[in-house]
Design an enzyme around this catalytic site. Structure first.
Site, PDB file in Angstrom:
ATOM      1  N   TYR A   1      41.110 -59.135  17.638  1.00 38.71           N
ATOM      2  CA  TYR A   1      40.307 -60.364  17.102  1.00 38.71           C
ATOM      3  C   TYR A   1      40.991 -61.756  17.892  1.00 38.71           C
ATOM      4  CZ  TYR A   1      38.185 -57.912  13.101  1.00 38.71           C
ATOM      5  OH  TYR A   1      37.496 -56.934  12.431  1.00 38.71           O
TER       6      TYR A   1
ATOM      7  N   CYS B   1      30.624 -48.651  -0.603  1.00 35.84           N
ATOM      8  CA  CYS B   1      31.285 -47.027  -0.385  1.00 35.84           C
ATOM      9  C   CYS B   1      30.241 -46.125  -0.449  1.00 35.84           C
ATOM     10  CB  CYS B   1      32.500 -47.050  -1.492  1.00 35.84           C
ATOM     11  SG  CYS B   1      33.213 -45.571  -1.328  1.00 35.84           S
TER      12      CYS B   1
END
Length: 684
Positions: free
Chosen positions: A197, A410
């Site tokens: 990042y 999920c």
């Protein structure tokens, strides 16, 4: 509780903050308390998610990244005072459970920003950039330490961030941290010298080519990260804990090329020698904890390990780096509870970081404490819903906008971060429900219907449950898939579901049911090619119904074909893949962390791959194929496996009270199968 887990349940400290146990709910994109792909606000769905896990015995919670400046609209976090007042009320509820919570704040993504094809167009058009800028400033979002190629699109070059922008971000971290402290948040985590990042890009030589105070020397490359913690400490006091998300080793060989576990290679990012120095340097700057694993977006499978990666894949590196610091070190990455507990007992790490298991089962710690390990729904590392950013040749990021704005869901557990959409409510009129097919979709539909108060009969024509997923779970590296099937078999027994094995339904009118679910899955496609009788299909291989020789040609890449080739290689055989498309896994919904592992594995281990190549004929001793230039050639093979997809195979047609679900309706993946089962089962 089994005594081997006891080290997980001892207290520890981060600075002066005591944590009741050694289990850390690690940050996941999409679980930010301040929203995700939207203007910052107090996110009630994320708050609900974390409060449930806090009530189920987690020690430390670290929500997903909160961009210091909004992706949409460009407002700074510290400018929304109302959000922090709501956060304060939430923290009071969290503290009632005994859990602690740190807020994770990100400086940005830089070249790792998962830019989509539509955003590529905006990025490269001055007119579109100007029009879009008040909503989304694409050049700001992808700004990097230096002029760099995007991880996601070869059409995008990321601009160099200015020094003024860097200092503005540093100041914003301090202002935001002060508001977090005022709201009762126990600490903050800086995101991140980790995973490639923005802050990590500043620290790494291959991504930082600056010549100012933020580039060049070791001290300059780490200046952005150290300046942030010093500014936070100045604003909040030295006793306010600041954690750092940290990658010990980059595991990176080149742009977009990662290193395999155990591979000897030349590191272009942070190697262990630099990491030993960096960890101490970051500690001395003021960081109170390292929340650690490995990798970059170029080697993404280290930070987001699929099932192909070893269990506890980052433990040795993280345990090594702990020798060089005095602050607590957390290790994440397919961590097993017993292995983590032993590592804590041995003083090798201080806590175990767990992320996506909390999506699959929010009660897993409670179940561990109560010796109900078999009741824990396992995470299978699929990333189908939690992080399904898809990249392949010609596609920057094929993730639909809904998924981009709703990550951290999920595949196996639809209510996760979607409690308004997916919920169990008692049926007004209990009905008699018949489910045809005992695969994952059929079992999920049966369980949801039973939970809602219906009486359920489940019919399966074979002597076992699991359907085609049994074949999918067959390879040795699919231990979590096998655990999932076993979990379903146990769950079925908990509810008023009558199971009919070895029972083939011939006509739904014989069932005498009010509602019928048809979950009979799909069948393998057949290729109209000469010599097809000499080949086997993927399921026949996976179930061991047909044996294969030493040299095996797999016709069809995609996820299934590539996993078969990977399985064959692990057995010591010599696979060859023939794929018509220009990329091995040109499939939407497959996370780059999963697909890039397989691509890198085949390249590293010299597995033969023929892209843009069409099957012409199958022979007893191989196949004839034609490449994109029109050249035909033969590939010698002892065995040929066809992995060319599936067609729906419903045992009955859709009707007023007949519901075709899962692959029997539209062939997809585990997420589409399970979510579709819920969509229908909640309505009847």
């Amino acid at each position: 509780m089994n005594p081997k887990y006891e080290p997980l349940f001892t207290p520890w400290k981060i600075g002066n903050v005591e944590i009741k146990n050694r289990i850390v709910l690690c940050p996941m994109g999409g679980t930010s308390l301040f929203g995700w792909m939207e203007p910052n606000h107090f996110d009630k769905e994320a708050a609900k998610f974390f409060l449930e896990r806090a009530r189920n015995n987690v020690g430390l919670i670290i929500p997903g990244i909160a961009p210091i400046k909004d992706t949409i609209g460009g407002r700074w976090l510290w400018q929304n005072k109302k959000m922090f007042r709501e956060l304060k009320e939430f923290m009071e509820e969290i503290h009632k459970t005994g859990a602690k919570l740190f807020v994770q704040i990100t400086a940005g993504m830089g070249r790792s920003w998962a830019i989509t094809d539509s955003l590529v167009e905006i990025h490269n058009s001055p007119v579109l950039r100007t029009l879009a800028k008040p909503i989304i400033d694409v050049q700001y979002q992808s700004a990097s330490p230096s002029v760099l190629p995007s991880r996601w699109s070869d059409k995008v070059t990321c601009r160099e961030m200015t020094a003024a922008e860097i200092h503005e971000i540093i100041d914003a971290f301090a202002k935001t941290a002060a508001l977090c402290k005022e709201a009762g948040v126990d600490g903050v985590e800086v995101h991140a010298v980790h995973e490639g990042y923005l802050l990590d890009q500043f620290t790494l030589k291959y991504t930082n080519h600056r010549t100012d105070q933020f580039g060049g020397s070791f001290e300059n490359r780490y200046r952005f990260a150290t300046a942030i913690v010093k500014k936070i400490k100045a604003a909040c006091g030295n006793d306010y804990p600041v954690s750092l998300r940290y990658s010990v080793v980059s595991k990176t060989k080149d742009f977009c090329v990662g290193a395999m576990p155990g591979e000897e290679y030349t590191e272009i990012g942070r190697d262990m020698e630099e990491s030993e120095k960096a960890a101490k340097y970051l500690q001395d700057a003021g960081y109170d904890m390292l929340n650690a694993d490995n990798g970059t977006y170029d080697a993404w499978y280290w930070a987001h390990p699929p099932q192909y990666m070893p269990q506890n894949c980052n433990l040795e590196d993280v345990a090594h780096i702990k020798k060089f610091v005095d602050i607590p070190v957390v290790c994440a990455g397919r961590m097993e509870s017993d292995v983590g507990a032993q590592a804590i007992a041995d003083g090798r790490i201080d806590a175990v970081g767990v992320a996506r298991q909390f999506l699959a089962d929010g009660e897993w710690i409670t179940k561990l404490i109560e010796d109900r390990m078999e009741d824990i729904r396992p995470c299978i590392c699929c990333h189908n819903a939690c992080f399904n950013m898809t990249h392949y040749k010609g596609i920057a990021n094929g993730q639909p906008f809904y998924d981009a704005s709703h990550i951290a869901r999920c595949a196996l557990n639809p209510p996760t971060m979607q409690t308004d959409k997916y919920k169990i409510e008692r049926a007004r009129t209990p009905k008699k429900v018949a489910v045809i097919g005992g695969g994952i979709g059929g079992m999920e539909a049966a369980i949801v219907c039973a939970k809602r108060g219906h009486t359920v009969d489940l019919y399966e024509k074979t002597d076992h449950l699991g359907g085609v997923f049994i074949a999918a779970a067959a390879p040795s590296f699919k231990e979590k898939d096998k655990m999932l099937i076993a979990w379903y078999e146990r769950e079925i027994k908990k509810y008023p579901i009558t199971l009919h094995l070895n029972t083939e339904v011939n006509g739904i009118e014989t069932l005498q049911a009010d509602e019928v679910f048809v979950a009979t899955g799909a069948k393998a496609k057949k290729l109209p090619v000469a010599g097809a009788e000499y080949a086997m299909d993927a399921v026949e291989y996976l179930l061991g119904e047909k044996e294969v020789g030493e040299n095996v040609t797999i016709v069809g890449g995609g996820l299934t074909g590539c996993e078969i080739a990977y399985d064959l290689y692990q057995q010591g055989k010599k696979p060859t893949i023939v794929e018509m498309k220009n990329d091995l896994i040109a499939v939407k919904g497959v996370c780059l962390a999963n697909s890039s592992y397989l691509r890198d594995f085949f390249t590293t281990n010299h597995v033969s791959v023929h892209l843009e190549t069409k099957l012409s004929e199958i022979h007893p001793d191989g196949v004839t194929v034609t490449d994109k230039a029109g050249k035909s050639f033969k590939i010698e093979a002892d065995s040929v496996i066809l992995s060319v997809g599936y067609d729906p195979a419903p045992a009955a047609a859709e009707g007023k009270h007949v519901h075709v679900i899962g692959d029997a309706k539209v062939v997809g993946n585990l997420r589409t199968v399970i979510w579709n089962a819920w969509d229908v089962a909640m309505r009847i």
